[in-house]
Motif scaffolding. Sequence first.
Motif, PDB file in Angstrom:
ATOM      1  N   TRP A  25      -6.165   1.113   9.976  1.00 36.61           N
ATOM      2  CA  TRP A  25      -5.108   1.422   9.004  1.00 36.61           C
ATOM      3  C   TRP A  25      -3.766   0.888   9.510  1.00 36.61           C
ATOM      4  CZ3 TRP A  25      -3.814   7.281   7.877  1.00 36.61           C
ATOM      5  CH2 TRP A  25      -2.758   7.353   6.950  1.00 36.61           C
ATOM      6  N   ILE A  26      -3.415   1.267  10.739  1.00 33.25           N
ATOM      7  CA  ILE A  26      -2.097   0.919  11.245  1.00 33.25           C
ATOM      8  C   ILE A  26      -1.950  -0.584  11.457  1.00 33.25           C
ATOM      9  CG2 ILE A  26      -0.580   1.115  13.248  1.00 33.25           C
ATOM     10  CD1 ILE A  26      -1.404   4.056  13.410  1.00 33.25           C
ATOM     11  N   PHE A  27      -2.974  -1.212  12.063  1.00 31.75           N
ATOM     12  CA  PHE A  27      -2.772  -2.619  12.412  1.00 31.75           C
ATOM     13  C   PHE A  27      -3.082  -3.576  11.270  1.00 31.75           C
ATOM     14  CE2 PHE A  27      -2.728  -0.631  16.541  1.00 31.75           C
ATOM     15  CZ  PHE A  27      -1.600  -1.228  17.061  1.00 31.75           C
ATOM     16  N   VAL A  28      -4.102  -3.268  10.457  1.00 34.23           N
ATOM     17  CA  VAL A  28      -4.462  -4.194   9.377  1.00 34.23           C
ATOM     18  C   VAL A  28      -3.593  -3.969   8.131  1.00 34.23           C
ATOM     19  CG1 VAL A  28      -6.324  -4.976   7.876  1.00 34.23           C
ATOM     20  CG2 VAL A  28      -6.799  -4.372  10.244  1.00 34.23           C
ATOM     21  N   LEU A  29      -3.176  -2.730   7.909  1.00 33.77           N
ATOM     22  CA  LEU A  29      -2.459  -2.471   6.654  1.00 33.77           C
ATOM     23  C   LEU A  29      -0.961  -2.255   6.833  1.00 33.77           C
ATOM     24  CD1 LEU A  29      -5.060  -0.175   4.877  1.00 33.77           C
ATOM     25  CD2 LEU A  29      -4.708  -2.627   4.639  1.00 33.77           C
ATOM     26  N   LEU A  30      -0.508  -1.991   8.059  1.00 35.12           N
ATOM     27  CA  LEU A  30       0.929  -1.744   8.227  1.00 35.12           C
ATOM     28  C   LEU A  30       1.589  -2.734   9.179  1.00 35.12           C
ATOM     29  CD1 LEU A  30       0.783   2.165   8.339  1.00 35.12           C
ATOM     30  CD2 LEU A  30       1.513   0.723   6.442  1.00 35.12           C
TER      31      LEU A  30
ATOM     32  N   ILE B 283       1.210  -6.867   2.324  1.00 39.51           N
ATOM     33  CA  ILE B 283      -0.251  -6.946   2.356  1.00 39.51           C
ATOM     34  C   ILE B 283      -0.722  -8.233   1.686  1.00 39.51           C
ATOM     35  CG2 ILE B 283      -2.326  -5.872   1.378  1.00 39.51           C
ATOM     36  CD1 ILE B 283      -1.091  -3.193   2.191  1.00 39.51           C
TER      37      ILE B 283
ATOM     38  N   CYS C   2     -12.662   8.995  15.469  1.00 35.37           N
ATOM     39  CA  CYS C   2     -11.417   9.321  14.771  1.00 35.37           C
ATOM     40  C   CYS C   2     -10.369   8.230  14.925  1.00 35.37           C
ATOM     41  CB  CYS C   2     -10.836  10.638  15.292  1.00 35.37           C
ATOM     42  SG  CYS C   2     -11.785  12.066  14.792  1.00 35.37           S
ATOM     43  N   LEU C   3     -10.438   7.529  16.036  1.00 32.00           N
ATOM     44  CA  LEU C   3      -9.385   6.554  16.338  1.00 32.00           C
ATOM     45  C   LEU C   3      -9.560   5.256  15.540  1.00 32.00           C
ATOM     46  CD1 LEU C   3      -6.944   6.649  18.135  1.00 32.00           C
ATOM     47  CD2 LEU C   3      -8.257   5.558  19.947  1.00 32.00           C
TER      48      LEU C   3
ATOM     49  N   PRO D 185     -10.636   4.428  12.356  1.00 30.81           N
ATOM     50  CA  PRO D 185      -9.963   4.264  11.057  1.00 30.81           C
ATOM     51  C   PRO D 185      -8.445   4.228  11.182  1.00 30.81           C
ATOM     52  CG  PRO D 185     -11.395   6.220  11.068  1.00 30.81           C
ATOM     53  CD  PRO D 185     -11.468   5.634  12.422  1.00 30.81           C
ATOM     54  N   LEU D 186      -7.927   5.048  12.084  1.00 32.62           N
ATOM     55  CA  LEU D 186      -6.472   5.103  12.253  1.00 32.62           C
ATOM     56  C   LEU D 186      -5.921   3.756  12.720  1.00 32.62           C
ATOM     57  CD1 LEU D 186      -4.014   7.006  12.180  1.00 32.62           C
ATOM     58  CD2 LEU D 186      -4.402   7.426  14.606  1.00 32.62           C
ATOM     59  N   LEU D 187      -6.595   3.164  13.701  1.00 33.17           N
ATOM     60  CA  LEU D 187      -6.102   1.894  14.230  1.00 33.17           C
ATOM     61  C   LEU D 187      -6.227   0.775  13.202  1.00 33.17           C
ATOM     62  CD1 LEU D 187      -7.330   1.989  17.931  1.00 33.17           C
ATOM     63  CD2 LEU D 187      -5.049   2.407  17.025  1.00 33.17           C
TER      64      LEU D 187
ATOM     65  N   THR E 118      -9.951  12.330   9.719  1.00 34.01           N
ATOM     66  CA  THR E 118     -10.134  11.888  11.111  1.00 34.01           C
ATOM     67  C   THR E 118      -8.780  11.798  11.821  1.00 34.01           C
ATOM     68  OG1 THR E 118     -10.157   9.619  10.317  1.00 34.01           O
ATOM     69  CG2 THR E 118     -12.281  10.631  10.716  1.00 34.01           C
ATOM     70  N   SER E 119      -7.775  11.290  11.129  1.00 35.14           N
ATOM     71  CA  SER E 119      -6.465  11.178  11.769  1.00 35.14           C
ATOM     72  C   SER E 119      -5.871  12.549  12.065  1.00 35.14           C
ATOM     73  CB  SER E 119      -5.498  10.383  10.897  1.00 35.14           C
ATOM     74  OG  SER E 119      -6.062   9.150  10.555  1.00 35.14           O
TER      75      SER E 119
ATOM     76  N   PHE F 185      -0.177 -11.054   4.208  1.00 33.13           N
ATOM     77  CA  PHE F 185      -1.056 -10.904   5.370  1.00 33.13           C
ATOM     78  C   PHE F 185      -2.476 -11.344   5.033  1.00 33.13           C
ATOM     79  CE2 PHE F 185      -3.691  -8.121   8.207  1.00 33.13           C
ATOM     80  CZ  PHE F 185      -3.340  -8.730   9.402  1.00 33.13           C
TER      81      PHE F 185
ATOM     82  N   PHE G 213      -3.864   2.726  -0.503  1.00 34.35           N
ATOM     83  CA  PHE G 213      -4.269   3.612   0.582  1.00 34.35           C
ATOM     84  C   PHE G 213      -3.230   3.617   1.711  1.00 34.35           C
ATOM     85  CE2 PHE G 213      -6.005   3.513   4.881  1.00 34.35           C
ATOM     86  CZ  PHE G 213      -6.355   4.837   5.009  1.00 34.35           C
ATOM     87  N   SER G 214      -2.581   2.476   1.934  1.00 30.88           N
ATOM     88  CA  SER G 214      -1.684   2.375   3.093  1.00 30.88           C
ATOM     89  C   SER G 214      -0.611   3.458   3.089  1.00 30.88           C
ATOM     90  CB  SER G 214      -1.053   0.985   3.176  1.00 30.88           C
ATOM     91  OG  SER G 214      -0.113   0.796   2.155  1.00 30.88           O
TER      92      SER G 214
ATOM     93  N   LEU H  69      -7.216  13.865  15.238  1.00 29.11           N
ATOM     94  CA  LEU H  69      -6.576  13.235  16.396  1.00 29.11           C
ATOM     95  C   LEU H  69      -5.196  13.821  16.652  1.00 29.11           C
ATOM     96  CD1 LEU H  69      -7.108   9.389  16.377  1.00 29.11           C
ATOM     97  CD2 LEU H  69      -7.957  11.077  17.995  1.00 29.11           C
TER      98      LEU H  69
END
Lengths: 291, 294
Positions: free
Chosen positions: B29-34, A131, B22-23, B25-27, A96-97, A134, A170-171, A100
Amino acid sequence: MSKKPGSSTSLKTIYIIYFIAFLLFLFVPLIINGILAFNSDEVPSFPWRGATFGWFYSSSEDQVGVLNDARMIRAIGASFRVAGMVTLLSLLAGTTSSFLFVRENFWGKQALYFAIIAPLVIPGVILGISILVFFNGIIGGLKATFGPDLARPIVRALRPGSLLVILGQFSFIGTIATLVISARLRKFPIELEEAAMDLGSSRWGAIFSVTVPYLFPALLSAGILAFLLSFENFATTLFLIGPKPTLPIFLYSRLRFFITPEINAISVILMAGTALLGLLSMTMRGRAEVG
Amino acid sequence: MGGIQNNSKKSFKPFPWFRVVCLIPLLVWIFVLLVGPHVQLFVISFIKNRHPEEGFYLGNYIRFFSEPLYWRIFVRTAIYAIVTTFFTLSICYPAAFFLAKMAKGRWKLGLILLVVLPFWISELVRTYSWMIMLRETGVINWIMVSLGVFSKPIEMLYNDYAIFVGLSYASMLYMLLPIYGVLDGLDDTLIEAAQDLGASRWTILWEVVWPHSLPGVTAGCIIVFMLTLGNYLTPTLMGGKNSLYFTETIYNQFIVSWNWNQGSAFGFLLLLLSGLFVWLGLKFTGQKLTEVVR
């Protein structure tokens, strides 16, 4: 003609010798590790005391083999489960990414791209502890909002354990999957998708019937890579692990206190498995880059 | 995307759903995991352990600078990482040159496969392989004693040299591949032209080959430095009792002392050091991170 780089024969000989030494440095420790898995001495070293397969399957007290070591088997199982989930997540989010980043243009795209590239230059230990703190913070917040009783089932999942290990791995593995998949997607001739839509399929239909098959070699390659990276991950996992250790964590605790050729035996199994998967992944990637 | 809009038969705005699906999972990923985790790491490093009510607290960082033990380990870890980076660079550059410019055809492909192969194997297995080589009861000692070179086994594990061997071995491929990549892209005719103009072998190496390979060298150095700095496995398994590594101090704060605030401060300092080197490396060669990773 004699002006090809490195044409002088004496220089070439030195170079070949150097490269052979380089290969020996790479392979000798691994090969010796493998050979000693079949030595019946209980110290993984020479001299040779006779060949045995006991370190793979024996169940006698003074020679426990991999297959009869219940804790080792449990750790292997835990690693398979984690690696499977990480692979699945990485492929989904990676695909998916990629769509995009390759197909769309929107405000903030560069920043998002930078954000998912960043894990490649963040030490694994840092990914693990960040992680950990958090999710511990989230647990604190949940308990404060809903009270300890209502929050309990969620809190249990968010404590160190399989879920955190999967998310932590996964990160950064997701990043690698995204890079592999988007490289292939960039080469996709978009007219094919449009043609499918002209012939009456929906956009989703076109993606699943045309684009995803085109991506298949990249998906397979990324999937194998994700699986292997997850299966062997140590630094990030170390901080997120609960009561069920994955194989690297289990082996690490063994290595510090108790070394027998059983570890050589599991090394042989791991080396054979990874070499096989690695070669498959590389041939797939080769095909993805040509096609 | 332009192609779809130009296609006048279906004049729709391309499904917004697609973008949303598509957005998400990306968001997450970025906000919760990074982003979230790193912000939290930063925040709690400014809180006193077990006393969050006291608010903003600099003590975790002050402790790092005031207790020589910690910053000495920090500096030593950085030096280990720098030495390892130069060591792998000097070993891998000639090997990469050989692969890119001297190996040909089928040999070349086979050798590359051969070199990549060991790095698919788990880091733990690789480290263990070196442990059984170097141990007091290990393979090298057995050979040396059998040959009569040593009168009795010598412990070769658990010292600084063992750590350097282990760290270099762990990250060599990440140096080799980027350098191989740029050298492979260097046109042989450039080298031939320099030779025709009378340049010596060293001049060619220094004026043509080396400058051309700088992007690959930078990428390799950045990755190896970062990996070495953050390595935990090799220093704890191969290092001695008194050669503590900074990642071990972080681990001790988190798991042994249960002082997460102090551990977060240490972690943040490590991240800062690693980020600083990445930034410097990119700055010096005028590259961008997104280009270095391809």
